[in-house]
Design a protein around this motif. Structure first.
Motif, PDB file in Angstrom:
ATOM      1  N   SER A  24       0.842  -1.199   0.000  1.00 22.98           N
ATOM      2  CA  SER A  24       0.000   0.000   0.000  1.00 22.98           C
ATOM      3  C   SER A  24       0.878   1.250   0.000  1.00 22.98           C
ATOM      4  O   SER A  24       1.540   1.550   1.001  1.00 22.98           O
ATOM      5  N   LYS A  25       0.874   1.976  -1.089  1.00 26.28           N
ATOM      6  CA  LYS A  25       1.691   3.188  -1.177  1.00 26.28           C
ATOM      7  C   LYS A  25       1.278   4.243  -0.146  1.00 26.28           C
ATOM      8  O   LYS A  25       2.150   4.833   0.513  1.00 26.28           O
ATOM      9  N   PRO A  26      -0.033   4.521   0.038  1.00 26.43           N
ATOM     10  CA  PRO A  26      -0.408   5.522   1.043  1.00 26.43           C
ATOM     11  C   PRO A  26       0.096   5.168   2.438  1.00 26.43           C
ATOM     12  O   PRO A  26       0.562   6.046   3.181  1.00 26.43           O
ATOM     13  N   PHE A  27       0.012   3.881   2.797  1.00 27.97           N
ATOM     14  CA  PHE A  27       0.447   3.520   4.142  1.00 27.97           C
ATOM     15  C   PHE A  27       1.964   3.556   4.271  1.00 27.97           C
ATOM     16  O   PHE A  27       2.493   4.070   5.263  1.00 27.97           O
ATOM     17  N   THR A  28       2.661   3.008   3.283  1.00 29.97           N
ATOM     18  CA  THR A  28       4.131   2.985   3.388  1.00 29.97           C
ATOM     19  C   THR A  28       4.691   4.403   3.425  1.00 29.97           C
ATOM     20  O   THR A  28       5.684   4.662   4.119  1.00 29.97           O
ATOM     21  N   GLU A  29       4.053   5.318   2.728  1.00 23.92           N
ATOM     22  CA  GLU A  29       4.519   6.705   2.762  1.00 23.92           C
ATOM     23  C   GLU A  29       4.287   7.321   4.143  1.00 23.92           C
ATOM     24  O   GLU A  29       5.173   7.975   4.705  1.00 23.92           O
ATOM     25  N   ALA A  30       3.096   7.117   4.697  1.00 22.12           N
ATOM     26  CA  ALA A  30       2.794   7.662   6.024  1.00 22.12           C
ATOM     27  C   ALA A  30       3.675   7.017   7.088  1.00 22.12           C
ATOM     28  O   ALA A  30       4.170   7.692   8.003  1.00 22.12           O
ATOM     29  N   TYR A  31       3.865   5.717   6.961  1.00 21.79           N
ATOM     30  CA  TYR A  31       4.692   4.977   7.918  1.00 21.79           C
ATOM     31  C   TYR A  31       6.147   5.434   7.856  1.00 21.79           C
ATOM     32  O   TYR A  31       6.783   5.674   8.894  1.00 21.79           O
ATOM     33  N   THR A  32       6.684   5.561   6.657  1.00 22.38           N
ATOM     34  CA  THR A  32       8.087   5.973   6.498  1.00 22.38           C
ATOM     35  C   THR A  32       8.321   7.371   7.054  1.00 22.38           C
ATOM     36  O   THR A  32       9.316   7.636   7.739  1.00 22.38           O
ATOM     37  N   THR A  33       7.390   8.268   6.777  1.00 22.50           N
ATOM     38  CA  THR A  33       7.496   9.627   7.311  1.00 22.50           C
ATOM     39  C   THR A  33       7.485   9.603   8.837  1.00 22.50           C
ATOM     40  O   THR A  33       8.310  10.258   9.497  1.00 22.50           O
ATOM     41  N   ALA A  34       6.556   8.828   9.413  1.00 19.44           N
ATOM     42  CA  ALA A  34       6.469   8.734  10.868  1.00 19.44           C
ATOM     43  C   ALA A  34       7.741   8.130  11.458  1.00 19.44           C
ATOM     44  O   ALA A  34       8.244   8.603  12.484  1.00 19.44           O
TER      45      ALA A  34
END
Length: 498
Positions: free
Chosen positions: A464-474
């Motif tokens: 999931s691109k939306p989740f991996t992006e949010a997760y990586t940022t966090a």
């Protein structure tokens, strides 16, 4: 104060100091076999049943407690020496203690000592219900596939050694086989664990095992055994040495393993029982046609909330859940997670005021008299995450909704799995997958999303691109700024650091 060992002989000595069973335990017959006689069972099902037994018309519903695993020897020996008696200490919100001796466990068995005796007890015609508190990991399923894990060495042992099993599935299979062979009625197998659709899960996993170990038994189980879903709730922290000594000093009860819990309790059960059931509704349980909305609410708000507090609190160096819950930043973060990410995906909760429920959860979490240890709450997170938090993430992704708080919690768990808090103090990661978690956490220092590659926990979440992006940022924010600052910043404006 003079103290006396808790047992049948001394029971009358405690009258006046604490509430004691008013029914004649010698007249109580075992109708329930319960596997997993830890703190939660004793604060919940055994408590409800104790209250019911005060009505002598319910004397057929005593409990035989089974200690299933080798490391359950201590609780078995304790209850055996105390004739099944123990003290329940309710820690009220104002700090007062409500104490009562519980007498509903009238037999105790230690499975590793005598497997055949346990199987025979489960197969007894007097036993109508076999209930389970075996933790999320005890159901032996693979989150990625949703199927039974036949690669488990203990399962392989049970298939090869049917009369000396080690898993709950081995015991249930042999007991049901005896019931069939003897022409007895079926029974109800009732899960009391924090799993959505716990009855469905129990049935699926058991039939998967039976299909390999005793395939001719499958049709009989499907026809004669019921598996009602249930939602259970009562915060029950581990008993501390001070709880034991305080009970002895204030009430004169020498109880080697009392149980402490919060005042709140809830039990919602689907009314599908094969061979009759206790009238638990007379002592506060609720029977419904469909428990799914209630258990989904509880799992994704209370249980997930506990995990959020545990993971964030552990990184900040807290030891107990109330400490984390009373941190203003964490408290506001959890409120936002529940209201923004969980509540919108809950439905069909007739008569439930979600906002009030969320407020009550924060009050319960913050009860300073319930010193629930964070390492207990964080234990076996690999089994809890797929049940408590992942469903919220997946539902929000389908809606193209909010995932920021869940992403931060996931990133915090990855950093937690390195084994140190932000002050450099070692974290005792209690998890059957601890080595895998630590390995992936180390690899995540260079590539944060590596942690999401553990498919048995996260399924296909890494895709999931939306989740991996949010997760990586966090993840990067936590590493750079620390968890407390990240939580505060998210509370203020829900934007990422620049």
């Amino acid at each position: 104060m003079t103290s006396y060992k808790l047992n049948n002989q001394n029971l009358s000595r405690f009258e006046g100091e604490v509430a004691i069973p008013k029914y004649n335990r010698d007249n109580v017959k075992t109708g329930i076999v319960h596997v997993g006689i830890g703190g939660f069972h004793r604060s919940h099902e055994a408590f409800y049943t104790d209250q019911l037994l005060h009505d002598e018309s319910n004397a057929d519903w005593g409990i035989c407690g089974v200690a299933l695993l080798d490391f359950d020897a201590k609780i078995y020996n304790t209850l055996k020496e105390q004739d099944g008696l123990y003290t329940l200490v309710v820690k009220e919100l104002d700090g007062t203690l409500t104490k009562r001796v519980i007498g509903s466990i009238v037999e105790v068995l230690y499975a590793p000592e005598d497997p055949k005796k346990v199987i025979e007890k489960m197969a007894s015609p007097d036993v109508k219900i076999i209930s389970l508190t075996i933790t999320e990991g005890g159901y032996n399923y693979n989150e990625a596939t949703g199927e039974f894990n036949f690669e488990n060495p203990l399962v392989q042992h049970d298939i090869a050694n049917a009369e000396a099993p080690k898993t709950i599935f081995g015991y249930l299979t042999q007991a049901l086989k005896l019931r069939k062979e003897r022409g007895l009625k079926g029974c109800t197998i009732q899960s009391c664990d924090n799993i959505q659709g716990n009855g469905h899960m129990t049935k699926k996993m058991l039939l998967s095992y039976v299909g390999v170990a005793e395939p001719v038994l499958v049709a009989w189980v499907e026809e004669h055994v019921s598996f009602p879903n249930a939602m259970v709730d009562r915060i029950t922290p581990a008993t501390s040495p001070s709880d034991i000594s305080s009970l002895k000093e204030t009430s004169g009860i020498d109880d080697a393993w009392p149980v402490v819990c919060e005042p709140f309790k809830q039990w919602v059960i689907e009314d599908y029982f094969s061979a009759g059931r206790p009238t638990w509704e007379n002592v506060g349980a609720q029977f419904v046609p469909n428990v799914e909305p209630y258990e989904k609410m509880k799992l994704q708000l209370l249980n997930a909330g506990h995990s959020v507090l545990g993971i964030l609190g552990a990184l900040m160096g807290y030891d107990t859940i109330d400490e984390a819950a009373n941190n203003a930043g964490i408290n506001a973060f959890l409120r936002a997670y529940m209201g923004r990410e969980v509540a919108p995906i809950l439905s069909d909760l007739k008569g439930v005021d979600l906002e009030s429920y969320e407020v009550s959860l924060l009050q319960r979490f913050g009860n300073v008299y319930i010193k629930d240890q964070i390492d207990r709450i964080c234990s076996e997170t690999s089994a809890k995450f797929p049940i408590f938090i992942l469903p919220t993430i997946n539902a929000q992704l389908k809606l193209d909704g909010h995932i920021e708080h869940a992403a931060l919690v996931t990133a915090a768990w990855a950093i937690y799995s390195l084994g140190n808090d932000e002050n450099g103090k070692a974290i005792n990661v209690k998890d059957v997958m601890a080595s895998v978690l630590n390995e992936k956490a180390k690899e995540s220092k260079n590539c944060p999303t590596t942690f999401l590659e553990i498919e048995s926990i996260f399924g296909k979440l890494k895709d999931s691109k939306p989740f991996t992006e949010a997760y990586t940022t966090a993840y990067k924010d936590i590493v750079k700024h620390g968890i407390e600052k990240c939580v505060l910043e998210m509370n203020i404006n829900r934007v990422n650091f620049i």
